[in-house]
Enzyme design. Structure first.
Site, PDB file in Angstrom:
ATOM      1  N   TYR A  61       0.848  -1.187   0.000  1.00 21.17           N
ATOM      2  CA  TYR A  61       0.000   0.000   0.000  1.00 21.17           C
ATOM      3  C   TYR A  61       0.885   1.239   0.000  1.00 21.17           C
ATOM      4  O   TYR A  61       1.292   1.744   1.051  1.00 21.17           O
ATOM      5  CB  TYR A  61      -0.914   0.014   1.233  1.00 21.17           C
ATOM      6  CG  TYR A  61      -2.081  -0.951   1.176  1.00 21.17           C
ATOM      7  CD1 TYR A  61      -2.316  -1.750   0.068  1.00 21.17           C
ATOM      8  CD2 TYR A  61      -2.952  -1.066   2.256  1.00 21.17           C
ATOM      9  CE1 TYR A  61      -3.382  -2.636   0.038  1.00 21.17           C
ATOM     10  CE2 TYR A  61      -4.026  -1.949   2.225  1.00 21.17           C
ATOM     11  CZ  TYR A  61      -4.235  -2.727   1.118  1.00 21.17           C
ATOM     12  OH  TYR A  61      -5.293  -3.600   1.090  1.00 21.17           O
ATOM     13  N   PHE A  92     -21.002   1.970  -4.945  1.00 22.56           N
ATOM     14  CA  PHE A  92     -22.172   2.016  -4.063  1.00 22.56           C
ATOM     15  C   PHE A  92     -21.944   2.950  -2.869  1.00 22.56           C
ATOM     16  O   PHE A  92     -22.193   2.588  -1.732  1.00 22.56           O
ATOM     17  CB  PHE A  92     -22.517   0.604  -3.572  1.00 22.56           C
ATOM     18  CG  PHE A  92     -22.561  -0.402  -4.686  1.00 22.56           C
ATOM     19  CD1 PHE A  92     -23.525  -0.318  -5.680  1.00 22.56           C
ATOM     20  CD2 PHE A  92     -21.639  -1.433  -4.752  1.00 22.56           C
ATOM     21  CE1 PHE A  92     -23.566  -1.227  -6.721  1.00 22.56           C
ATOM     22  CE2 PHE A  92     -21.669  -2.356  -5.784  1.00 22.56           C
ATOM     23  CZ  PHE A  92     -22.628  -2.251  -6.774  1.00 22.56           C
TER      24      PHE A  92
END
Length: 310
Positions: free
Chosen positions: A31, A195
């Site tokens: 990351y 979403f």
């Protein structure tokens, strides 16, 4: 993104842990460049050491980046004993002073039997580098083999209304077995932005470029699922992100969604999903919509597909 904003959000998230429980904080050696995310967490826990015991930090590793001349961690797993030791030690150093609670294989190295990789991780765990072992993007069969060597605390897989595959359900079934009882860390539970109540134009450009399901020719079809869930969310009286999270939570008692955000308002909205009570009819309708959806495009780019369900 300013560290102050990230720290404010992270502090809020960890403080939501109930007495005697811990909040899952998910990270990885890949990351950001040079373990950037782990080093950010190191700075956070140096500033807020009192929150350390309330956080269960899960670190994905074993991607070969700590080997000599290997370059930065990549998405090519290496579960050799040498690479795993270097990964564990490197991640522990980057995260210090916070202890690495769980070490997950970031992806399954198919060139090394999972039993052998597990034996290496057991040795490293017993040396005190971390407390628990986890797996990421593993198949149900791999999970069953892994637990013959040692208990698995966490299994990280993608679960969202856009990622509900047959293998997903098989992994859930194995994780729920009494002899396994692994926590399922459901990543990207809101479909990488599909979403969360924002428009397609607001989805980050890197997501559109990297993930096939968001490329223009596929999104024209996949938007149909988003549109249907927007209507259902309105009928249920909740934001679409909370509908998605409530549905993900309903898929298994072992599921722990791990939505990513840097903004406090988004974190607060995500936590509110825990209190959302969907009727059996609403859940049935949601599941019907999800299972009947024809999703165009794969979850990951072609170059990464061989790493799915390892």
């Amino acid at each position: 993104m300013p560290a102050r904003q990230c720290f404010e959000t992270l502090k809020y998230v960890i403080q939501q842990a109930k007495p005697g429980e811990k909040m899952v904080i998910n990270s990885a050696e890949f990351y950001g460049p040079d373990s950037a995310n782990l080093k950010l967490l190191s700075r956070f826990f140096t500033r807020y050491p009192e929150l350390s015991e309330q956080a269960l930090v899960v670190v994905k590793g074993g991607m070969g980046g700590f080997k000599a001349n290997a370059g930065p961690p990549s998405m090519q797993p290496d579960s050799s004993s040498e690479a795993l030791r270097l990964s564990v030690e490197g991640n522990a150093k980057a995260l210090s002073p916070k202890r690495m609670d769980v070490f997950e294989l970031g992806r399954i190295d198919k060139s090394v039997p999972i039993e052998e990789a597990m034996k290496t991780l057991v040795k490293l765990r017993d040396e005190g580098w971390f407390d628990y072992i986890g797996l990421s993007e593993c198949s149900a069969a791999t999970l069953e083999r892994a637990v013959t060597v040692s208990p698995i605390l966490t299994v990280e897989i993608e679960i969202s209304p856009m990622a509900w595959e047959e293998e997903t359900r098989k992994v859930l079934a194995v994780a729920e077995k009494p002899g396994v009882n692994a926590a399922i860390l459901a990543y990207s539970p809101m479909g990488r932005g599909a979403f969360v109540g924002i428009s397609y134009e607001d989805i980050p450009a890197i997501v559109k470029k990297m993930f096939p399901r968001f490329q223009e020719e596929n999104w024209a079809n996949n938007k149909k699922l988003q549109d249907k869930l927007k209507v259902l969310a309105e009928q249920c009286g909740v934001p679409i992100n909370q509908l998605a999270l409530a549905w993900v939570l309903s898929t298994s008692p072992n599921v722990v969604p791990i939505p990513g955000t840097t903004k406090l308002a988004n974190a607060e909205s995500n936590f509110a999903a825990i209190s959302v009570e969907l009727s059996d009819e609403d859940l049935a309708e949601m599941t019907k919509i999800v299972e009947e959806a024809e999703i165009h495009g794969q979850r990951f780019p072609e170059a990464h597909n061989h790493l799915n369900w390892g």
